[in-house]
Design an enzyme around this catalytic site. Structure first.
Site, PDB file in Angstrom:
ATOM      1  N   CYS A 117     -20.945 -91.688   3.035  1.00 55.10           N
ATOM      2  CA  CYS A 117     -20.699 -90.705   1.970  1.00 55.10           C
ATOM      3  C   CYS A 117     -21.198 -91.215   0.610  1.00 55.10           C
ATOM      4  CB  CYS A 117     -19.220 -90.349   1.925  1.00 55.10           C
ATOM      5  SG  CYS A 117     -18.109 -91.777   2.024  1.00 55.10           S
TER       6      CYS A 117
HETATM    7  N1  NDP Z   1     -14.002 -89.212   5.992  1.00 56.71           N
HETATM    8  C1  NDP Z   1     -15.186 -89.203   5.396  1.00 56.71           C
HETATM    9  O1  NDP Z   1     -15.355 -88.637   4.306  1.00 56.71           O
HETATM   10  C2  NDP Z   1     -16.358 -89.887   6.040  1.00 56.71           C
HETATM   11  C3  NDP Z   1     -16.248 -90.583   7.229  1.00 56.71           C
HETATM   12  N2  NDP Z   1     -17.353 -91.165   7.782  1.00 56.71           N
HETATM   13  C4  NDP Z   1     -17.259 -91.905   9.037  1.00 56.71           C
HETATM   14  O2  NDP Z   1     -17.019 -90.984  10.102  1.00 56.71           O
HETATM   15  C5  NDP Z   1     -16.214 -91.596  11.104  1.00 56.71           C
HETATM   16  C6  NDP Z   1     -14.979 -90.718  11.343  1.00 56.71           C
HETATM   17  O3  NDP Z   1     -14.238 -90.678  10.142  1.00 56.71           O
HETATM   18  P1  NDP Z   1     -12.971 -89.746   9.921  1.00 56.71           P
HETATM   19  O4  NDP Z   1     -13.146 -88.467  10.640  1.00 56.71           O
HETATM   20  O5  NDP Z   1     -12.716 -89.732   8.471  1.00 56.71           O
HETATM   21  O6  NDP Z   1     -11.843 -90.623  10.663  1.00 56.71           O
HETATM   22  P2  NDP Z   1     -10.396 -90.176  11.207  1.00 56.71           P
HETATM   23  O7  NDP Z   1      -9.560 -91.392  11.149  1.00 56.71           O
HETATM   24  O8  NDP Z   1      -9.941 -88.966  10.503  1.00 56.71           O
HETATM   25  O9  NDP Z   1     -10.672 -89.797  12.741  1.00 56.71           O
HETATM   26  C7  NDP Z   1     -11.034 -90.756  13.692  1.00 56.71           C
HETATM   27  C8  NDP Z   1     -11.242 -90.103  15.050  1.00 56.71           C
HETATM   28  O10 NDP Z   1     -11.583 -91.123  15.987  1.00 56.71           O
HETATM   29  C9  NDP Z   1     -10.664 -91.102  17.079  1.00 56.71           C
HETATM   30  N3  NDP Z   1     -10.408 -92.473  17.500  1.00 56.71           N
HETATM   31  C10 NDP Z   1      -9.748 -93.433  16.816  1.00 56.71           C
HETATM   32  N4  NDP Z   1      -9.723 -94.581  17.524  1.00 56.71           N
HETATM   33  C11 NDP Z   1     -10.377 -94.331  18.684  1.00 56.71           C
HETATM   34  C12 NDP Z   1     -10.664 -95.100  19.842  1.00 56.71           C
HETATM   35  N5  NDP Z   1     -10.252 -96.362  19.953  1.00 56.71           N
HETATM   36  N6  NDP Z   1     -11.368 -94.520  20.851  1.00 56.71           N
HETATM   37  C13 NDP Z   1     -11.758 -93.220  20.769  1.00 56.71           C
HETATM   38  N7  NDP Z   1     -11.487 -92.436  19.690  1.00 56.71           N
HETATM   39  C14 NDP Z   1     -10.821 -92.990  18.665  1.00 56.71           C
HETATM   40  C15 NDP Z   1      -9.412 -90.431  16.547  1.00 56.71           C
HETATM   41  O11 NDP Z   1      -8.725 -89.879  17.657  1.00 56.71           O
HETATM   42  P3  NDP Z   1      -7.135 -89.562  17.637  1.00 56.71           P
HETATM   43  O12 NDP Z   1      -6.853 -88.868  16.350  1.00 56.71           O
HETATM   44  O13 NDP Z   1      -6.998 -88.655  18.816  1.00 56.71           O
HETATM   45  O14 NDP Z   1      -6.421 -90.851  17.809  1.00 56.71           O
HETATM   46  C16 NDP Z   1     -10.028 -89.384  15.618  1.00 56.71           C
HETATM   47  O15 NDP Z   1     -10.463 -88.277  16.363  1.00 56.71           O
HETATM   48  C17 NDP Z   1     -15.883 -92.995  10.595  1.00 56.71           C
HETATM   49  O16 NDP Z   1     -16.774 -93.918  11.150  1.00 56.71           O
HETATM   50  C18 NDP Z   1     -16.077 -92.860   9.105  1.00 56.71           C
HETATM   51  O17 NDP Z   1     -16.366 -94.076   8.541  1.00 56.71           O
HETATM   52  C19 NDP Z   1     -18.587 -91.057   7.213  1.00 56.71           C
HETATM   53  C20 NDP Z   1     -18.752 -90.367   6.046  1.00 56.71           C
HETATM   54  C21 NDP Z   1     -17.639 -89.761   5.341  1.00 56.71           C
HETATM   55  C1  X2W Z   2     -11.996 -93.241   0.129  1.00 52.44           C
HETATM   56  C2  X2W Z   2     -12.370 -94.212   1.211  1.00 52.44           C
HETATM   57  O1  X2W Z   2     -11.595 -95.061   1.615  1.00 52.44           O
HETATM   58  N1  X2W Z   2     -13.588 -94.088   1.713  1.00 52.44           N
HETATM   59  C3  X2W Z   2     -14.058 -94.944   2.770  1.00 52.44           C
HETATM   60  C4  X2W Z   2     -15.353 -94.399   3.267  1.00 52.44           C
HETATM   61  C5  X2W Z   2     -15.712 -95.172   4.497  1.00 52.44           C
HETATM   62  C6  X2W Z   2     -16.631 -94.608   5.440  1.00 52.44           C
HETATM   63  O2  X2W Z   2     -17.010 -93.465   5.418  1.00 52.44           O
HETATM   64  O3  X2W Z   2     -16.952 -95.488   6.395  1.00 52.44           O
HETATM   65  P1  X2W Z   2     -18.380 -95.914   6.960  1.00 52.44           P
HETATM   66  O4  X2W Z   2     -18.552 -97.298   6.522  1.00 52.44           O
HETATM   67  O5  X2W Z   2     -18.264 -95.717   8.409  1.00 52.44           O
HETATM   68  O6  X2W Z   2     -19.387 -94.997   6.322  1.00 52.44           O
HETATM   69  C7  X2W Z   2     -14.253 -96.382   2.263  1.00 52.44           C
HETATM   70  O7  X2W Z   2     -14.520 -96.564   1.079  1.00 52.44           O
HETATM   71  O8  X2W Z   2     -14.204 -97.332   3.059  1.00 52.44           O
END
Ligand code: NDP
Ligand code: X2W
Length: 345
Positions: free
Chosen positions: A149
């Site tokens: 992000c």
């Molecule tokens: N949030 C953001 O703004 C951004 C996030 N990302 C990246 O995207 C990815 C997802 O982020 P986000 O949606 O925020 O994370 P969340 O914590 O909201 O969701 C994580 C998901 O992964 C699943 N999960 C967790 N542990 C396991 C495991 N051991 N095996 C299989 N599934 C698992 C969870 O399942 P359950 O809930 O069923 O346990 C849930 O569906 C991350 O790598 C993050 O860094 C990238 C850009 C921006």
């Molecule tokens: C607010 C906040 O905590 N943001 C997360 C965004 C992480 C993320 O998206 O993780 P990836 O490294 O998989 O891209 C952080 O700064 O770590």
């Protein structure tokens, strides 16, 4: 029609994919997976989806996914890619990974993420999915490393300058702020209301895992190694990133020449808007949309340029850019499923 699976559908970026793909004319969601939520219906986890999605969340089984889908979004915490993606690639599926596992070479990944990297050939196969900049590579890719992000907001702001030699690359400072949904849905002390509300803090100062990701792409554009100072902050809001980028301009660059550079770079790119002189973007002005809005000002007194860039972390910063990449890979209209007007106020 593309048959898509969302792995990690119960998380924030997963459920954002469901929101965006619901109105995509060419995509059917055929499989949702999760971890602790496996066995539940998605509408029981997210009641706002009642009457919209009623599939069960299943265990993440690559064989099952490969039987049903031809396209997979991985929305898992970093560290899980290596156990799922090689199997999917072998079976010919196309994959977009929203996590950090494929964005850095193994040694850099271990250093900044403190986790085991994916096997090198898999990482090397991944194309960095900054849609506006690497379209030709994305079109042909089987595997996409969807950008982080903060890197999305920062790179869209800085790449035009670095590529054109308009700034001195060793002078870059990025001061960025994110809403709390950036940390995901999993419970964590730092995301608790009473810790975040009426508070404003920097975190991971000089140690954030997105630092090498940003530097890697800036270095590629500059044709030499670029390092920069990057300070992320947590803001008490749900969605949004504002990256404020500073750099010293190179000789011969005036404000009007800089504006011309941004306009020509992003001409014909549907999601990037350059604000007029004196107008600076706010996070609310892109909320819920795949847009990145950029504003700039050159300070003649100091010779420093300030560039402001805003995105919605869950859309252009994650799931929206992933859908944009699917559109590019599949040869669809780039805006398919993404023509949302930002939610305002
Ligand atoms: N949030 C953001 O703004 C951004 C996030 N990302 C990246 O995207 C990815 C997802 O982020 P986000 O949606 O925020 O994370 P969340 O914590 O909201 O969701 C994580 C998901 O992964 C699943 N999960 C967790 N542990 C396991 C495991 N051991 N095996 C299989 N599934 C698992 C969870 O399942 P359950 O809930 O069923 O346990 C849930 O569906 C991350 O790598 C993050 O860094 C990238 C850009 C921006
Ligand atoms: C607010 C906040 O905590 N943001 C997360 C965004 C992480 C993320 O998206 O993780 P990836 O490294 O998989 O891209 C952080 O700064 O770590």
């Amino acid at each position: 029609m593309i048959r898509a699976a969302v792995v990690g559908a119960s998380g924030y970026t997963g459920v954002e994919l469901l929101r965006l793909l619901h109105r995509h004319p060419e995509v059917d969601i055929v499989c949702l997976t999760g971890d602790s939520s496996a066995g539940k219906r998605i509408q029981d986890i997210y009641p706002h989806l009642q009457g919209i999605y009623n599939q069960p969340v299943e265990n993440t089984d690559p064989d099952l996914i490969a039987e049903r889908a031809d396209f997979v979004f991985i929305a898992l915490p970093s560290g899980h890619t290596g156990s799922i993606v090689p199997n999917l690639l072998k079976k010919g599926l196309r994959v977009i990974d929203l996590g950090g596992d494929l964005r850095l070479p193994g040694d850099m990944y271990s250093k900044w993420y403190k986790k085991t990297p994916v096997p090198e050939p898999i990482q090397k196969q991944a194309v960095y999915g900054l849609s506006e900049w690497y379209r030709t590579e994305i079109e042909k890719a089987q595997l996409i490393a969807n950008p982080g992000c903060y890197p999305t907001a920062t790179l869209l702001a800085l790449l035009p300058l670095v590529e054109a030699g308009a700034i001195e690359p060793d002078s870059i400072i990025v001061d960025a702020k994110s809403g709390v949904s950036g940390a995901g849905r999993a419970a964590a002390l730092g995301s608790v209301f009473s810790e975040v509300n009426e508070n404003f803090k920097a975190y991971k100062v000089n140690h954030h895992q997105h630092t090498p990701e940003i530097e890697q792409q800036l270095s590629k554009a500059a044709g030499k190694k670029v390092v920069m100072t990057f300070t992320p902050h947590l803001v008490p809001m749900t969605r949004g990133i504002l990256a404020t980028c500073y750099a010293r301009v190179s000789a011969g660059w005036t404000q009007s020449r800089l504006f011309d550079l941004y306009h020509s770079t992003y001409e014909g790119k549907p999601f990037v808007r350059i604000r007029p002189v004196g107008n600076y973007p706010q996070t609310k002005e892109v909320t819920g949309s795949n847009r990145c809005d950029i504003g700039l000002s050159l300070d003649d007194r100091t010779g420093r340029l300030t560039v402001l860039s805003v995105i919605d972390n869950l859309v252009k910063g994650a799931s929206g850019q992933a859908v944009q990449n699917l559109n590019i890979m599949a040869g669809f209209e780039e805006t398919a499923g993404l023509d949302e007007v930002p939610l305002y106020p």
